[in-house]
Design a protein around this motif. Structure first.
Motif, PDB file in Angstrom:
ATOM      1  N   ILE A 337      -0.203  -8.848   5.686  1.00 29.62           N
ATOM      2  CA  ILE A 337      -0.456  -7.588   6.034  1.00 29.62           C
ATOM      3  C   ILE A 337       0.800  -7.427   6.959  1.00 29.62           C
ATOM      4  O   ILE A 337       0.385  -6.490   6.634  1.00 29.62           O
ATOM      5  CB  ILE A 337      -1.540  -8.037   6.591  1.00 29.62           C
ATOM      6  N   ALA A 338       1.153  -8.371   7.991  1.00 32.44           N
ATOM      7  CA  ALA A 338       2.590  -7.533   8.900  1.00 32.44           C
ATOM      8  C   ALA A 338       3.297  -7.614   8.070  1.00 32.44           C
ATOM      9  O   ALA A 338       4.118  -6.797   8.568  1.00 32.44           O
ATOM     10  CB  ALA A 338       2.608  -8.673   9.307  1.00 32.44           C
ATOM     11  N   GLN A 339       3.859  -7.860   6.647  1.00 32.14           N
ATOM     12  CA  GLN A 339       4.565  -8.311   6.033  1.00 32.14           C
ATOM     13  C   GLN A 339       4.260  -6.324   5.255  1.00 32.14           C
ATOM     14  O   GLN A 339       5.874  -5.470   5.125  1.00 32.14           O
ATOM     15  CB  GLN A 339       4.783  -9.149   4.948  1.00 32.14           C
ATOM     16  N   VAL A 340       2.899  -6.499   4.554  1.00 34.65           N
ATOM     17  CA  VAL A 340       2.899  -4.822   4.400  1.00 34.65           C
ATOM     18  C   VAL A 340       3.400  -3.480   4.647  1.00 34.65           C
ATOM     19  O   VAL A 340       4.469  -2.950   4.739  1.00 34.65           O
ATOM     20  CB  VAL A 340       1.640  -5.081   4.328  1.00 34.65           C
ATOM     21  N   ARG A 341       2.463  -3.903   6.577  1.00 32.81           N
ATOM     22  CA  ARG A 341       3.463  -2.393   7.246  1.00 32.81           C
ATOM     23  C   ARG A 341       4.334  -2.725   8.123  1.00 32.81           C
ATOM     24  O   ARG A 341       5.036  -1.882   8.500  1.00 32.81           O
ATOM     25  CB  ARG A 341       2.274  -3.412   8.290  1.00 32.81           C
ATOM     26  N   SER A 342       5.214  -4.103   7.470  1.00 35.26           N
ATOM     27  CA  SER A 342       7.064  -3.534   7.698  1.00 35.26           C
ATOM     28  C   SER A 342       7.535  -3.649   6.494  1.00 35.26           C
ATOM     29  O   SER A 342       8.976  -2.799   6.394  1.00 35.26           O
ATOM     30  CB  SER A 342       7.608  -5.258   8.130  1.00 35.26           C
ATOM     31  N   GLY A 343       6.919  -2.685   5.663  1.00 33.42           N
ATOM     32  CA  GLY A 343       7.925  -2.760   4.138  1.00 33.42           C
ATOM     33  C   GLY A 343       8.218  -3.886   3.406  1.00 33.42           C
ATOM     34  O   GLY A 343       8.724  -3.439   2.412  1.00 33.42           O
ATOM     35  N   GLN A 344       7.348  -4.779   3.581  1.00 32.45           N
ATOM     36  CA  GLN A 344       8.190  -6.611   2.802  1.00 32.45           C
ATOM     37  C   GLN A 344       7.475  -5.848   2.110  1.00 32.45           C
ATOM     38  O   GLN A 344       6.767  -7.279   1.769  1.00 32.45           O
ATOM     39  CB  GLN A 344       8.571  -7.350   3.701  1.00 32.45           C
ATOM     40  N   GLY A 345       6.626  -5.584   0.606  1.00 38.53           N
ATOM     41  CA  GLY A 345       6.324  -5.507   0.071  1.00 38.53           C
ATOM     42  C   GLY A 345       6.052  -6.526  -1.638  1.00 38.53           C
ATOM     43  O   GLY A 345       5.250  -7.738  -1.531  1.00 38.53           O
TER      44      GLY A 345
END
Length: 374
Positions: A337-345
């Motif tokens: 989830i943190a990766q999604v929020r930081s744009g790391q799809g």
């Protein structure tokens, strides 16, 4: 999931079963010769009254025309006009009877039978005319979802991108109690049409199930991400779960956004107290996070604190450490989830796929699906 609305079929019944354009009652020399004024005039009056919404008057005019009709052509026009009037009045059974009287084709009768809830007749007529959707919907209305699902599955097999067929298949599977099948079908729908409404149908059902605290929190995070955190009850539940899980900053953000959008009442003292308490807990958790992030046994709490604060690089690092601790599935879910929020799809998708089978793996699968649509 609900079956396809009856409204499109009403339009179909009017357009297909009642060819009003084929009833030029008072126009043209040929029509004047075919229909006597004693028939044509009341039929035109019936059409005008029906279009104006006065179906009682329209029915009276039809009856006048029927009494005056003496030829087959006149009787045909009377029945066509009567079918139109009855359809406008919502009396679909009577409309079907009028068209039966003049030998109308099955393609015109099937929609009217369906609207009249004469499902056996609708199925028989639709089989003759190849109107498979009416057959399937009739089965659903008869409480035979398995039969409907077979039809929709066949349509999907022939055209995997048929959104309407997928939606109806999911509805049939849901009525069958085939939760796994319905979920898989909705996921296919979301890949084709990742709109908030599609997600809501899936997530509302998911959150009402038996989930662990962190799994439900993951669902609420996804509801927020997809624009579906739209009720006061959902916002409050999300906030409570986030606070208990140590993501108090998430609760603060969600409650403030809900107040701004009007989902929660502005200036509500209880909401203000919730925000104040959550902010204090967030500050305390964030102060303890640097030390906790170094130990796999405590790194999950540190990651939650960083996630709540929107400090995604630190959260990702802490959750990575926590994956070696006692709750690797939860650590991987929130890391993703943190990766999604930081744009790391792409990295998020790899993380979600790494979640071991357990209490949060199904939710991780939904997040993977979401990340795939970004």
């Amino acid at each position: 999931m609900n079956p396809v609305s009856r409204l499109p079929l009403v339009a179909l019944a009017i357009a297909a079963a009642v060819p009003v354009a084929g009833v030029p009652l008072l126009g043209g020399v040929a029509m004047a010769q075919a229909i006597a004024p004693t028939v044509g005039k009341p039929l035109q009056q019936a059409l005008n009254a029906a279009k104006a919404g006065n179906t009682a008057a329209a029915t009276n005019y039809v009856n006048q025309a029927r009494s005056a009709a003496t030829t087959n052509a006149e009787r045909t026009k009377v029945s066509q006009t009567a079918a139109y009037v009855y359809t406008r009045a919502g009396n679909y059974g009577a409309a079907a009877t009028e068209l039966e009287r003049i030998g109308a084709p099955a393609s015109q009768l099937a929609p009217l039978y369906y609207q009249a809830r004469q499902y056996d007749k609708a199925i028989t007529a639709a089989r003759k005319s190849g109107q498979t959707t009416i057959i399937a919907q009739s089965y659903l209305q008869q409480g035979k979802p398995a039969e409907a699902a077979k039809i929709y599955q066949d349509i999907v097999n022939k055209n995997p991108n048929n959104v309407n067929a997928l939606q109806n298949l999911a509805a049939a599977q849901s009525k069958m109690g085939d939760k796994k099948g319905s979920l898989a079908t909705i996921q296919k729908l979301i890949r084709l049409d990742p709109t908030p409404a599609r997600w809501r149908a899936l997530l509302v059902d998911m959150k009402s199930g038996s989930l662990s605290r962190d799994a439900k929190l993951g669902v609420y995070h996804l509801m927020r991400e997809t624009g579906n955190l739209s009720t006061a009850a959902d916002v409050q539940e999300f906030a409570k779960l986030a606070i208990v899980a140590g993501q108090s900053g998430v609760a603060v953000d969600a409650v403030k956004a809900a107040g701004t959008s009007g989902v929660l009442p502005a200036g509500d003292p209880m909401t203000a107290k919730l925000v104040e308490a959550a902010a204090k807990r967030q500050a305390a958790a964030l102060a303890a996070a640097p030390a906790g992030a170094k130990n796999p046994a405590t790194a999950l709490a540190a990651g939650n604190a960083y996630l709540g604060a929107g400090q995604y690089p630190q959260a990702i690092a802490a959750f990575t450490t926590a994956q070696k601790g006692p709750n690797p599935g939860e650590a991987a879910l929130f890391k993703g989830i943190a990766q999604v929020r930081s744009g790391q799809g792409p990295a998020a998708r790899a993380t979600f796929k790494s979640v071991p089978a357990g209490s949060v793996s199904e939710v991780a699968g939904l997040w993977d699906l979401y990340a795939s649509t970004k």
